[in-house]
Design a protein around this motif. Sequence first.
Motif, PDB file in Angstrom:
ATOM      1  N   GLY A 113       5.807 -88.873 -14.767  1.00  0.00           N
ATOM      2  CA  GLY A 113       5.365 -87.964 -13.720  1.00  0.00           C
ATOM      3  C   GLY A 113       3.911 -88.103 -13.330  1.00  0.00           C
ATOM      4  N   SER A 114       3.283 -86.947 -13.013  1.00  0.00           N
ATOM      5  CA  SER A 114       1.920 -86.938 -12.489  1.00  0.00           C
ATOM      6  C   SER A 114       1.221 -85.650 -12.891  1.00  0.00           C
ATOM      7  CB  SER A 114       1.938 -87.068 -10.964  1.00  0.00           C
ATOM      8  OG  SER A 114       2.630 -85.973 -10.381  1.00  0.00           O
ATOM      9  N   PHE A 115      -0.097 -85.653 -12.711  1.00  0.00           N
ATOM     10  CA  PHE A 115      -0.911 -84.485 -13.062  1.00  0.00           C
ATOM     11  C   PHE A 115      -1.922 -84.272 -11.942  1.00  0.00           C
ATOM     12  CE2 PHE A 115      -3.924 -81.755 -15.066  1.00  0.00           C
ATOM     13  CZ  PHE A 115      -3.299 -81.174 -16.157  1.00  0.00           C
ATOM     14  N   ALA A 116      -1.983 -83.045 -11.412  1.00  0.00           N
ATOM     15  CA  ALA A 116      -2.926 -82.723 -10.335  1.00  0.00           C
ATOM     16  C   ALA A 116      -3.719 -81.490 -10.718  1.00  0.00           C
ATOM     17  CB  ALA A 116      -2.191 -82.483  -9.021  1.00  0.00           C
ATOM     18  N   GLN A 117      -5.018 -81.652 -10.874  1.00  0.00           N
ATOM     19  CA  GLN A 117      -5.898 -80.522 -11.145  1.00  0.00           C
ATOM     20  C   GLN A 117      -6.999 -80.477 -10.097  1.00  0.00           C
ATOM     21  OE1 GLN A 117      -7.926 -80.832 -14.909  1.00  0.00           O
ATOM     22  NE2 GLN A 117      -8.521 -82.951 -14.588  1.00  0.00           N
ATOM     23  N   ARG A 118      -7.643 -79.319 -10.004  1.00  0.00           N
ATOM     24  CA  ARG A 118      -8.646 -79.130  -8.957  1.00  0.00           C
ATOM     25  C   ARG A 118      -9.838 -80.052  -9.159  1.00  0.00           C
ATOM     26  NH1 ARG A 118     -13.060 -75.701  -8.190  1.00  0.00           N
ATOM     27  NH2 ARG A 118     -12.689 -74.801 -10.253  1.00  0.00           N
ATOM     28  N   ARG A 119     -10.206 -80.721  -8.087  1.00  0.00           N
ATOM     29  CA  ARG A 119     -11.385 -81.572  -8.101  1.00  0.00           C
ATOM     30  C   ARG A 119     -12.633 -80.705  -8.249  1.00  0.00           C
ATOM     31  NH1 ARG A 119     -11.006 -83.258  -3.245  1.00  0.00           N
ATOM     32  NH2 ARG A 119      -9.715 -85.093  -3.599  1.00  0.00           N
ATOM     33  N   LYS A 120     -13.643 -81.184  -8.954  1.00  0.00           N
ATOM     34  CA  LYS A 120     -14.873 -80.436  -9.141  1.00  0.00           C
ATOM     35  C   LYS A 120     -15.453 -80.049  -7.788  1.00  0.00           C
ATOM     36  CE  LYS A 120     -19.222 -80.556 -11.731  1.00  0.00           C
ATOM     37  NZ  LYS A 120     -20.124 -81.383 -12.581  1.00  0.00           N
ATOM     38  N   TRP A 121     -15.802 -78.767  -7.650  1.00  0.00           N
ATOM     39  CA  TRP A 121     -16.352 -78.160  -6.450  1.00  0.00           C
ATOM     40  C   TRP A 121     -15.300 -77.977  -5.349  1.00  0.00           C
ATOM     41  CZ3 TRP A 121     -20.205 -76.560  -8.874  1.00  0.00           C
ATOM     42  CH2 TRP A 121     -21.043 -77.388  -9.620  1.00  0.00           C
ATOM     43  N   GLY A 122     -14.054 -78.343  -5.604  1.00  0.00           N
ATOM     44  CA  GLY A 122     -13.018 -78.144  -4.602  1.00  0.00           C
ATOM     45  C   GLY A 122     -12.660 -76.682  -4.447  1.00  0.00           C
ATOM     46  N   ALA A 129      -7.684 -80.409  -2.522  1.00  0.00           N
ATOM     47  CA  ALA A 129      -8.619 -80.442  -3.649  1.00  0.00           C
ATOM     48  C   ALA A 129      -7.916 -80.721  -4.968  1.00  0.00           C
ATOM     49  CB  ALA A 129      -9.376 -79.122  -3.731  1.00  0.00           C
ATOM     50  N   TYR A 130      -6.608 -80.958  -4.904  1.00  0.00           N
ATOM     51  CA  TYR A 130      -5.814 -81.210  -6.108  1.00  0.00           C
ATOM     52  C   TYR A 130      -5.137 -82.582  -5.990  1.00  0.00           C
ATOM     53  CZ  TYR A 130      -6.432 -76.187  -6.818  1.00  0.00           C
ATOM     54  OH  TYR A 130      -6.962 -74.928  -6.985  1.00  0.00           O
ATOM     55  N   PRO A 131      -5.860 -83.670  -6.141  1.00  0.00           N
ATOM     56  CA  PRO A 131      -5.271 -85.003  -5.972  1.00  0.00           C
ATOM     57  C   PRO A 131      -4.248 -85.306  -7.073  1.00  0.00           C
ATOM     58  CG  PRO A 131      -7.480 -85.181  -6.866  1.00  0.00           C
ATOM     59  CD  PRO A 131      -7.303 -83.741  -6.485  1.00  0.00           C
ATOM     60  N   GLU A 132      -3.137 -85.907  -6.670  1.00  0.00           N
ATOM     61  CA  GLU A 132      -2.107 -86.296  -7.634  1.00  0.00           C
ATOM     62  C   GLU A 132      -2.568 -87.542  -8.378  1.00  0.00           C
ATOM     63  OE1 GLU A 132       1.808 -88.417  -6.647  1.00  0.00           O
ATOM     64  OE2 GLU A 132       2.401 -86.292  -6.824  1.00  0.00           O
ATOM     65  N   THR A 133      -2.554 -87.482  -9.703  1.00  0.00           N
ATOM     66  CA  THR A 133      -2.976 -88.615 -10.515  1.00  0.00           C
ATOM     67  C   THR A 133      -1.848 -89.048 -11.441  1.00  0.00           C
ATOM     68  OG1 THR A 133      -3.883 -87.264 -12.321  1.00  0.00           O
ATOM     69  CG2 THR A 133      -5.353 -87.782 -10.479  1.00  0.00           C
ATOM     70  N   ARG A 134      -1.876 -90.326 -11.820  1.00  0.00           N
ATOM     71  CA  ARG A 134      -0.891 -90.880 -12.755  1.00  0.00           C
ATOM     72  C   ARG A 134      -1.622 -91.605 -13.870  1.00  0.00           C
ATOM     73  NH1 ARG A 134       4.092 -90.236 -10.472  1.00  0.00           N
ATOM     74  NH2 ARG A 134       4.052 -89.756  -8.245  1.00  0.00           N
ATOM     75  N   LEU A 135      -0.942 -91.770 -14.984  1.00  0.00           N
ATOM     76  CA  LEU A 135      -1.564 -92.346 -16.168  1.00  0.00           C
ATOM     77  C   LEU A 135      -1.514 -93.870 -16.119  1.00  0.00           C
ATOM     78  CD1 LEU A 135      -2.915 -91.661 -18.886  1.00  0.00           C
ATOM     79  CD2 LEU A 135      -0.636 -91.753 -19.934  1.00  0.00           C
TER      80      LEU A 135
END
Length: 588
Positions: A113-122, A129-135
Amino acid sequence: MGYMPQTTVADTLLRVQKQELILPAIQREYVWRPGQIIRLFDSLMRGYPIGGFLSWKVEPATAAQFRFYGFMKNYNELSNRHNPVADLAPGQPATAVLDGQQRLTSLNIGLRGSFAQRRKWGRYSDAGAYPETRLFLHAGREAEHNDDGLVYDFRFFSDAALESIDVAERPYWFPVSKIYDARTQFEAFQLASSQGLGNDEAVVERLGKLWHVVHVEPLVNMFEETEQDIERVLDIFIRVNSGGTVLSYSDLLLSIATAQWKERDAREAVHGLVDRLNAVGQGFSFSKDLVLKSGLMLTDVNDISFKVKNFTSENMAVLDDQWDRVGDSLELAVGLLSDFGLSDATLTADSVVIPIAYYLHRREATQKYREAPSETGDREAIRKWVLRSLVASGIWGSGLDSLLRDLRDVIKLHGAESFPEEELERRMAARGKSLHPTPDRVDELLSRTYGGRSTFALLAVLFPHVDTRNVHHVDHVFPAALLSRKALRSAGLDDAAVERIEAKRDQLANLQLLEGLVNIAKSDKDPESWSRTQYPDPVAHDAYRARNRLPDLPTSVHEFEEFFDARRGLLSRALGEALGVVDSQSGD
């Protein structure tokens, strides 16, 4: 209870994918962060044990009494934080994970899957402000030196972040999901070839090792409980989870409510209401414990303590039926707290909202109550009672359930048409929770300082003229910047005077409530100059001083201590009047 045959990570995640492994509603939600996921994968690659897992084999008859959830795959801090409901077919048994949810979910996110957390200052509400990221794994080298002692370089990348990597370096970053999807180790090696790295031994070795720990090594040790006694299972669950984030009993009771509600999903309803309450005004941090306690209170369940016997099917049916009204009353009560100028930063006791919500619930009040001219006096009575209870000592601490039941009884008897402030105070005093302080307590309150959570409520008690529906700041009357150690020494004050003034600078006698924009414009001007500029008309200036209980205003640091002592005396008398000081000797 016994150990099941050891199995691989890939086989375990296949069971997750097929919903053969699910989560009971008693489980907390997913809370791990990317750094923890990375450390887990580093441990896998280094051959470290990742701990045992505990499951519960739930027979169909037992499964029908509870609600279950699937594992998180694509976590998004903004829009996808809650686990999906597991749709079990009638008569289908289930294997529920009691211990190991965070680790299994992390493996599922990392490999599938993926993990999306708030970007700093977003911005919190901005989906962008929550970009989808993968490992990804850097297969060409070890991790750079780091405080966590990681050997393998795992990182989460968004598509944009990956594109920003140097072109020569980018081929070495391999998506971990591709290794999970590879059916054979040869397919994993082909990934290296596809990147032009098939002859790089280090790359091939790392990709092969990752494939091996995911698909071959039997790293998952599952211990299975087969008893169907729910009390036993709850006890096991609490014990095995006590080493991590300690669960409140409400987590377990929410599972029971979830299974018994017919009209809606209790877990989603409770979490949704918590989210709505915490988004009111400047923001709060109410918990699901408070929402559940409020539900028992507002639906008149006799015993509102968190016990399994209070979460009967009959009580839960009533709560299910009245849930919308319960939620409306809580949202209205929290709205009033916001109107009083309170927020997470200044609300020192969340439980104060419960009797207010009960009163509004009994009166079937709507959001119009917050603005209705006919309710102005009633709102002011609630405001005074709330603020005084927050300022008083020990009101919302020990004996909370008994206190709430007493307050409920008073509201039932005397709250049909107006808020029974006096009757509530008498009942509280009878329980040893008086809202009337002693002189010693007033002295202690006057020593409250700038930045303290209760300071706003105390100032709001002292200055009821302030319209707290507008954002107000706790402000230094004599600017703190002009009373710094450096400024005081520059003014020629000796060390003893500097110490005294620094001790007094942030205390209540040098504080007031100012509207946010006015406070910003005030800047670092001395009080006399600022007030004459802000209120040039002498009558308006005198009115400002009278409202805020200000003696002659100082123009320099040399006049600060005289001003402080004079205002402290004014506030002491005002506080005594507002709170109804009692003589600690006579009790009068």
